[in-house]
Design a protein around this motif. Structure first.
Motif, short mmCIF file in Angstrom:
data_model
loop_
_atom_site.label_atom_id
_atom_site.label_comp_id
_atom_site.label_asym_id
_atom_site.label_seq_id
_atom_site.Cartn_x
_atom_site.Cartn_y
_atom_site.Cartn_z
N TYR A 43 2.10 11.18 -8.77
CA TYR A 43 1.38 11.70 -10.01
C TYR A 43 0.65 12.92 -9.51
CZ TYR A 43 -2.84 12.18 -12.99
OH TYR A 43 -3.52 12.67 -13.77
N GLU A 44 0.18 13.26 -8.28
CA GLU A 44 -0.44 14.44 -8.07
C GLU A 44 0.39 15.44 -8.17
OE1 GLU A 44 -3.50 13.79 -4.96
OE2 GLU A 44 -3.97 11.93 -5.69
N LEU A 45 1.66 15.30 -7.39
CA LEU A 45 2.77 16.36 -7.25
C LEU A 45 3.67 16.71 -8.36
CD1 LEU A 45 3.86 15.16 -3.65
CD2 LEU A 45 2.67 17.27 -4.22
N ALA A 46 3.41 15.76 -9.51
CA ALA A 46 4.41 16.00 -10.78
C ALA A 46 4.00 17.45 -11.22
CB ALA A 46 4.07 15.21 -11.95
N GLY A 47 5.19 18.10 -11.61
CA GLY A 47 5.18 19.41 -11.95
C GLY A 47 5.35 20.64 -11.12
N THR A 48 5.19 20.23 -9.75
CA THR A 48 5.25 21.15 -8.72
C THR A 48 6.81 21.39 -8.23
OG1 THR A 48 5.01 19.65 -6.81
CG2 THR A 48 2.95 20.19 -7.90
N GLY A 49 7.43 20.56 -8.82
CA GLY A 49 9.01 20.69 -8.22
C GLY A 49 9.20 19.76 -6.86
N THR A 67 10.64 10.25 -9.97
CA THR A 67 9.35 10.25 -9.27
C THR A 67 8.48 9.08 -9.37
OG1 THR A 67 7.63 11.99 -8.38
CG2 THR A 67 7.74 11.59 -10.41
N GLY A 68 8.02 8.49 -8.33
CA GLY A 68 7.15 7.28 -8.57
C GLY A 68 7.94 6.08 -8.79
N ALA A 69 9.26 6.24 -8.33
CA ALA A 69 10.13 5.09 -8.53
C ALA A 69 10.28 4.25 -7.29
CB ALA A 69 11.59 5.78 -9.01
N VAL A 70 10.35 2.96 -7.62
CA VAL A 70 10.61 2.09 -6.37
C VAL A 70 12.00 1.76 -6.47
CG1 VAL A 70 9.99 -0.14 -5.11
CG2 VAL A 70 8.28 1.42 -6.21
N ILE A 71 12.90 1.88 -5.61
CA ILE A 71 14.36 1.37 -5.62
C ILE A 71 14.52 0.24 -4.65
CG2 ILE A 71 16.79 2.19 -5.26
CD1 ILE A 71 15.13 3.84 -7.49
N ALA A 100 0.74 -1.13 -0.21
CA ALA A 100 0.01 0.01 -0.13
C ALA A 100 0.81 1.16 -0.08
CB ALA A 100 -0.96 0.00 1.38
N VAL A 101 2.20 1.01 0.80
CA VAL A 101 2.88 2.32 0.79
C VAL A 101 3.58 2.54 -0.51
CG1 VAL A 101 5.23 3.23 1.36
CG2 VAL A 101 3.73 2.16 3.09
N ILE A 102 3.85 1.59 -1.46
CA ILE A 102 4.25 1.61 -2.83
C ILE A 102 2.98 2.22 -3.54
CG2 ILE A 102 4.85 0.45 -5.10
CD1 ILE A 102 6.58 -1.58 -2.90
N GLY A 103 1.84 1.77 -3.46
CA GLY A 103 0.91 2.28 -4.31
C GLY A 103 0.50 3.79 -4.19
N MET A 104 0.28 4.08 -2.67
CA MET A 104 -0.06 5.44 -2.36
C MET A 104 1.08 6.47 -2.89
SD MET A 104 -0.55 6.85 1.52
CE MET A 104 1.33 6.43 2.03
N THR A 105 2.48 5.95 -2.63
CA THR A 105 3.49 6.88 -3.30
C THR A 105 3.25 7.21 -4.72
OG1 THR A 105 4.90 6.01 -1.33
CG2 THR A 105 6.03 7.17 -3.12
N LYS A 106 3.12 6.03 -5.28
CA LYS A 106 2.87 6.38 -6.84
C LYS A 106 1.59 7.34 -7.23
CE LYS A 106 4.97 2.11 -8.65
NZ LYS A 106 5.97 2.67 -9.49
N GLN A 107 0.59 7.29 -6.33
CA GLN A 107 -0.45 8.12 -6.60
C GLN A 107 0.21 9.71 -6.26
OE1 GLN A 107 -2.99 7.97 -8.29
NE2 GLN A 107 -4.09 9.87 -7.68
#
Length: 252
Positions: free
Chosen positions: A172-178, A240-244, A162-169
């Motif tokens: 996405y929502e923060l993309a473009g804000t820096g 962003t949205g990456a899983v290392i 769930a942490v992974i899925g939440m972070t990806k969302q």
């Protein structure tokens, strides 16, 4: 020639933990100011005292799983410090419990510790980061959350997924804000807690565990922090949205 690092303020949630305390040391060496948030007053104060000679450091004692209290504390931290780096390192479970022996309380507790605690920190910190046009968010998941685990249980694995899925969302929502948000999924790393759990196993069980690890050993704490520090840096601005994965080849 090594590029100059812009000094920023980093907020570390669960700062007294084995991996995150080493991340704190790495960020301090780079010149960042630190706000160290942890419920273990003795340990987090000791870490803050250690790093005070290196950089500006503040210890904040609080329980991130007490959501109303944590939200108040985090809001005050953002108002005073405007952290532009947030690392959520709370959560973890070394209990091997079969699915039939789990009950609802296991799921509720691990979801609170891993998912809701991560969400509340991002909820409070990210809007200010977006306003300022810069932010680095690093959430800790687990190799188990990517697939399954030899070392934990379904409640924990589900929470880390769930942490992974939440972070990806969030990414996405923060993309473009820096502001970028990424996940580090550690495999078996020999923190004091994990190493202690390993030592409590029988010799036969220890052999079985090591036999499941492609490298035949646990990772060290030093090996666990490099990717975290990279994701905290300016050079991670297009990630962003990456899983290392840091797992020594486990679950390849």
């Amino acid at each position: 020639m090594k590029s100059k690092v812009t000094a920023r303020t980093a907020l570390l949630i669960g700062a007294a933990g084995g991996i995150l305390s080493e991340v704190a040391r790495g960020l301090a060496k780079e010149g960042h100011s630190l706000v160290l948030f942890d419920r273990n007053e003795e340990t987090v104060t000791r870490l803050a005292d250690e790093l005070a000679g290196v950089t500006k450091t503040e210890a904040v004692v609080g329980d991130i799983t007490d959501i109303p209290a944590a939200e108040r504390q985090l809001t005050e931290i953002v108002e005073r410090h405007a952290p532009s780096v947030l690392v959520n390192g709370v959560g973890g479970d070394t209990r091997v419990i079969g699915y039939a022996d789990l009950d609802r309380s296991h799921f509720e507790q691990t979801h609170l510790e891993n998912v809701i605690s991560t969400w509340i920190a991002v909820k409070v910190c990210a809007p200010r980061m977006a306003e300022d046009g810069y932010g680095r968010i690093v959430n800790f998941a687990s190799a188990g959350g990517r697939t399954y685990s030899h070392f934990n249980n379904a409640a924990y694995v589900g929470a880390k997924a769930a942490v992974i899925g939440m972070t990806k969302q969030l990414a996405y929502e923060l993309a473009g804000t820096g502001v970028v948000a990424n996940v580090v999924a550690h495999g078996p790393i020999a923190t004091d807690r994990v190493a202690g759990a390993f030592e409590r196993r029988t010799e036969e069980s220890k052999k079985d565990v090591l036999g499941r690890l492609p490298m035949g050993r646990y990772g060290t704490v030093a090996e666990a922090v490099g990717s975290v520090l990279h994701l905290c840096s300016e050079s991670a601005g297009y990630s962003t949205g990456a899983v290392i994965d840091i797992n020594g080849g486990l679950y390849m």
